[in-house]
Design an enzyme around this catalytic site. Structure first.
Site, PDB file in Angstrom:
ATOM      1  N   ARG A 101      -7.925  19.227   3.355  1.00 32.15           N
ATOM      2  CA  ARG A 101      -9.655  18.895   3.371  1.00 32.15           C
ATOM      3  C   ARG A 101     -10.112  18.059   4.321  1.00 32.15           C
ATOM      4  NH1 ARG A 101      -9.494  18.632  -3.010  1.00 32.15           N
ATOM      5  NH2 ARG A 101      -9.040  20.705  -3.689  1.00 32.15           N
ATOM      6  N   VAL A 189      -7.674   9.878  10.366  1.00 28.82           N
ATOM      7  CA  VAL A 189      -9.068  10.689  10.608  1.00 28.82           C
ATOM      8  C   VAL A 189     -10.406  10.234   9.743  1.00 28.82           C
ATOM      9  CG1 VAL A 189      -8.765  12.516   8.761  1.00 28.82           C
ATOM     10  CG2 VAL A 189      -9.809  12.976  11.123  1.00 28.82           C
ATOM     11  N   ASP A 190      -9.954   9.517   8.554  1.00 29.04           N
ATOM     12  CA  ASP A 190     -11.417   9.091   7.925  1.00 29.04           C
ATOM     13  C   ASP A 190     -11.787   7.854   8.430  1.00 29.04           C
ATOM     14  OD1 ASP A 190      -9.100   7.703   7.091  1.00 29.04           O
ATOM     15  OD2 ASP A 190     -10.063   7.518   4.892  1.00 29.04           O
ATOM     16  N   HIS A 210      -6.114  -5.824   8.602  1.00 32.80           N
ATOM     17  CA  HIS A 210      -6.925  -5.210   7.763  1.00 32.80           C
ATOM     18  C   HIS A 210      -8.264  -5.679   7.439  1.00 32.80           C
ATOM     19  CE1 HIS A 210      -7.775  -3.044   3.969  1.00 32.80           C
ATOM     20  NE2 HIS A 210      -6.782  -1.976   4.307  1.00 32.80           N
ATOM     21  N   ALA A 211      -9.444  -5.040   7.357  1.00 32.10           N
ATOM     22  CA  ALA A 211     -10.779  -5.600   7.177  1.00 32.10           C
ATOM     23  C   ALA A 211     -10.559  -6.279   5.680  1.00 32.10           C
ATOM     24  CB  ALA A 211     -11.712  -4.556   7.213  1.00 32.10           C
ATOM     25  N   GLU A 280       1.977   1.881   4.739  1.00 29.78           N
ATOM     26  CA  GLU A 280       1.361   0.869   5.321  1.00 29.78           C
ATOM     27  C   GLU A 280       2.305  -0.212   4.879  1.00 29.78           C
ATOM     28  OE1 GLU A 280      -3.083   0.341   5.454  1.00 29.78           O
ATOM     29  OE2 GLU A 280      -2.643  -0.756   3.681  1.00 29.78           O
ATOM     30  N   VAL A 326     -10.979  14.849  -1.444  1.00 29.32           N
ATOM     31  CA  VAL A 326     -10.117  15.292  -0.146  1.00 29.32           C
ATOM     32  C   VAL A 326      -8.883  15.586  -0.465  1.00 29.32           C
ATOM     33  CG1 VAL A 326     -11.718  14.546   1.357  1.00 29.32           C
ATOM     34  CG2 VAL A 326      -9.932  12.939   0.587  1.00 29.32           C
TER      35      VAL A 326
HETATM   36  C1  UD2 Z   1      -3.660   5.434   1.884  1.00 27.39           C
HETATM   37  C2  UD2 Z   1      -2.779   4.654   0.792  1.00 27.39           C
HETATM   38  C3  UD2 Z   1      -1.879   3.668   1.442  1.00 27.39           C
HETATM   39  C4  UD2 Z   1      -1.021   4.141   2.419  1.00 27.39           C
HETATM   40  C5  UD2 Z   1      -2.131   4.836   3.513  1.00 27.39           C
HETATM   41  C6  UD2 Z   1      -1.346   5.123   4.870  1.00 27.39           C
HETATM   42  C7  UD2 Z   1      -4.092   4.419  -1.254  1.00 27.39           C
HETATM   43  C8  UD2 Z   1      -5.147   3.674  -2.080  1.00 27.39           C
HETATM   44  N1  UD2 Z   1      -3.715   3.848  -0.073  1.00 27.39           N
HETATM   45  O1  UD2 Z   1      -4.610   4.692   2.214  1.00 27.39           O
HETATM   46  O2  UD2 Z   1      -0.877   3.403   0.295  1.00 27.39           O
HETATM   47  O3  UD2 Z   1      -0.273   5.374   2.143  1.00 27.39           O
HETATM   48  O4  UD2 Z   1      -2.826   5.714   2.925  1.00 27.39           O
HETATM   49  O5  UD2 Z   1      -2.432   4.734   5.901  1.00 27.39           O
HETATM   50  O6  UD2 Z   1      -4.218   5.653  -1.723  1.00 27.39           O
HETATM   51  N2  UD2 Z   1      -4.070  12.783   5.546  1.00 27.39           N
HETATM   52  C9  UD2 Z   1      -4.462  14.072   5.624  1.00 27.39           C
HETATM   53  N3  UD2 Z   1      -4.508  14.776   4.621  1.00 27.39           N
HETATM   54  C10 UD2 Z   1      -4.274  14.329   3.336  1.00 27.39           C
HETATM   55  C11 UD2 Z   1      -3.845  13.125   3.256  1.00 27.39           C
HETATM   56  C12 UD2 Z   1      -3.745  12.260   4.555  1.00 27.39           C
HETATM   57  O7  UD2 Z   1      -4.775  14.424   6.808  1.00 27.39           O
HETATM   58  O8  UD2 Z   1      -4.021  14.996   2.321  1.00 27.39           O
HETATM   59  C13 UD2 Z   1      -4.105  11.883   6.677  1.00 27.39           C
HETATM   60  C14 UD2 Z   1      -5.566  11.432   7.378  1.00 27.39           C
HETATM   61  O9  UD2 Z   1      -5.598  11.440   8.686  1.00 27.39           O
HETATM   62  C15 UD2 Z   1      -5.989  10.228   6.591  1.00 27.39           C
HETATM   63  C16 UD2 Z   1      -4.473   9.644   6.854  1.00 27.39           C
HETATM   64  O10 UD2 Z   1      -3.451  10.487   6.420  1.00 27.39           O
HETATM   65  O11 UD2 Z   1      -6.801   9.612   7.253  1.00 27.39           O
HETATM   66  C17 UD2 Z   1      -4.414   8.510   5.552  1.00 27.39           C
HETATM   67  O12 UD2 Z   1      -4.765   8.887   4.336  1.00 27.39           O
HETATM   68  P1  UD2 Z   1      -5.847   8.605   3.459  1.00 27.39           P
HETATM   69  O13 UD2 Z   1      -6.960   8.281   4.236  1.00 27.39           O
HETATM   70  O14 UD2 Z   1      -5.944   9.112   2.260  1.00 27.39           O
HETATM   71  O15 UD2 Z   1      -5.368   7.108   3.017  1.00 27.39           O
HETATM   72  P2  UD2 Z   1      -5.716   5.715   3.049  1.00 27.39           P
HETATM   73  O16 UD2 Z   1      -5.970   5.083   4.219  1.00 27.39           O
HETATM   74  O17 UD2 Z   1      -7.044   5.772   1.878  1.00 27.39           O
END
Ligand code: UD2
Length: 330
Positions: A101, A189-190, A210-211, A280, A326
């Site tokens: 998603r 990407v988010d 990190h912010a 991370e 998502v």
């Molecule tokens: C998550 C985790 C953190 C660490 C980090 C990696 C939490 C609170 N934190 O933060 O522990 O692993 O991710 O940077 O959960 N993506 C997809 N599809 C998916 C899942 C991830 O495309 O189903 C890609 C996408 O580019 C996304 C990135 O992986 O922006 C990181 O995933 P996120 O945004 O769910 O994780 P984040 O930054 O909240």
């Protein structure tokens, strides 16, 4: 006559003294009022003055080990010159994963804003790594910029999607990009660009602070604290808390970093342990052991729930986290 003259001169002198005294009183009053006005004016204009003051002395601009910390008002003149020197434009690859998603929800804005702000004038190739290449949006790209979609396997757990990116990026850069790209930047990407990224961001190994932790000390950082994990950082150790949402560097810098980070992930998997913040945590361990050659301020991956006044200028903002919507698995 003389007495009258004397009397009038005394009155004249007295009048003169009175005038001088009155002048002094008026001047003092005006000066006092003026200084009050200046004081109030300073209050009114304080944000600007404070910004000037804050961007210079208050932000740390160099680490203890001599790595520059780049804020949005920093430009590395040597790099600006090398781009302006008339040589071929530098070639920069962006890797971004958009799986499940995340593709529909975040990718269009990520790419659209990158075209507006990210290294304009450079040769930029976006590598979109996705389980659904045909859904990658067609967007207008400036001359010299291109997009490649690569199909990747969709892991069942989001944790594995996040962690396995390190292996995929390492493989991609080593097998395909070395020699073809000068720099590689890896993004979540988010998030979306909200201001210009120029040559100030380029370096051999680049990490972003990190912010959520830029104004805090290492004791508060959410490092992995279990000694059993390869990502372990002991209390009292550590430099900064880096955000895995943005990192980059030259090809060898990115290969070394992603290989090193993934080695830690594999070692943990073999022991049946998962680091608290997944890739991370391992990225933080890697950059603690292998100091980045450049740090970007949190302006380059900003949390909008924090006040923008905390930093001079936001260059990239991440979306509010909507994990239930998502992520396909908890
Ligand atoms: C998550 C985790 C953190 C660490 C980090 C990696 C939490 C609170 N934190 O933060 O522990 O692993 O991710 O940077 O959960 N993506 C997809 N599809 C998916 C899942 C991830 O495309 O189903 C890609 C996408 O580019 C996304 C990135 O992986 O922006 C990181 O995933 P996120 O945004 O769910 O994780 P984040 O930054 O909240």
């Amino acid at each position: 006559m003389l007495r009258r003259l004397a009397g009038s001169s005394v009155r004249g002198r007295l009048g003169l003294w009175l005038l001088v005294a009155l002048g002094c009183i008026v001047t003092a009053f005006v000066l006092h009022r003026h200084s009050c006005d200046v004081g109030e004016g300073e209050k009114v204009w304080q944000p600007e003055l404070v910004n000037h003051a804050r961007t210079t002395p208050e932000f740390k601009r160099m680490t203890e080990w001599g790595t520059p910390i780049v804020w949005s008002d920093t430009l590395d003149p040597a790099q600006v010159d090398s781009q302006d020197a008339g040589g071929p434009p530098l070639r920069v690859v962006v890797t971004v994963f958009a799986i499940g998603r995340y593709l529909d929800k975040y990718l269009p804005r990520f790419l659209g804003t990158a075209e507006r702000y990210f290294l304009l004038g450079y040769e930029v190739t976006y590598f979109v790594l996705t389980d659904f290449p045909s859904k990658v949006p067609v967007i207008d790209l400036a001359p010299g910029r291109s997009l490649v979609s690569i199909k990747v396997k969709k892991q069942a757990r989001w944790q594995d999607i996040c962690m396995d990116r390190m292996k995929t990026i390492g493989d991609l850069v080593e097998s395909t990009l070395t020699g073809l790209a000068d720099y590689v930047f890896c993004f979540d990407v988010d998030q979306y660009f909200t201001g210009p990224w120029g040559p100030e961001v380029l370096g051999d190994t680049v990490a972003v602070i990190h912010a959520g932790f830029f104004s805090k000390g290492p004791l508060t950082f959410p490092y992995e604290r279990r000694p059993k994990s390869a990502a372990y950082i002991a209390h009292g150790e550590g430099d900064f808390y880096y955000h895995a949402a943005v990192f980059g560097g030259c090809c060898s810098g990115v290969v070394n970093a992603t290989r090193g980070i993934f080695r830690g992930i594999v070692r943990d998997r073999e022991k049946g342990i998962e680091a608290i913040w997944h890739d991370e945590s391992h990225l933080n361990r890697y950059f603690f052991d292998n100091k980045p050659s450049k740090l970007l301020s949190p302006e380059y991956s900003w949390d909008p729930s924090m006040s923008w006044k905390d930093v001079p200028s936001v260059r990239m903002t991440y979306w509010p986290k909507e994990y239930q919507k998502v992520r396909e698995h908890p």
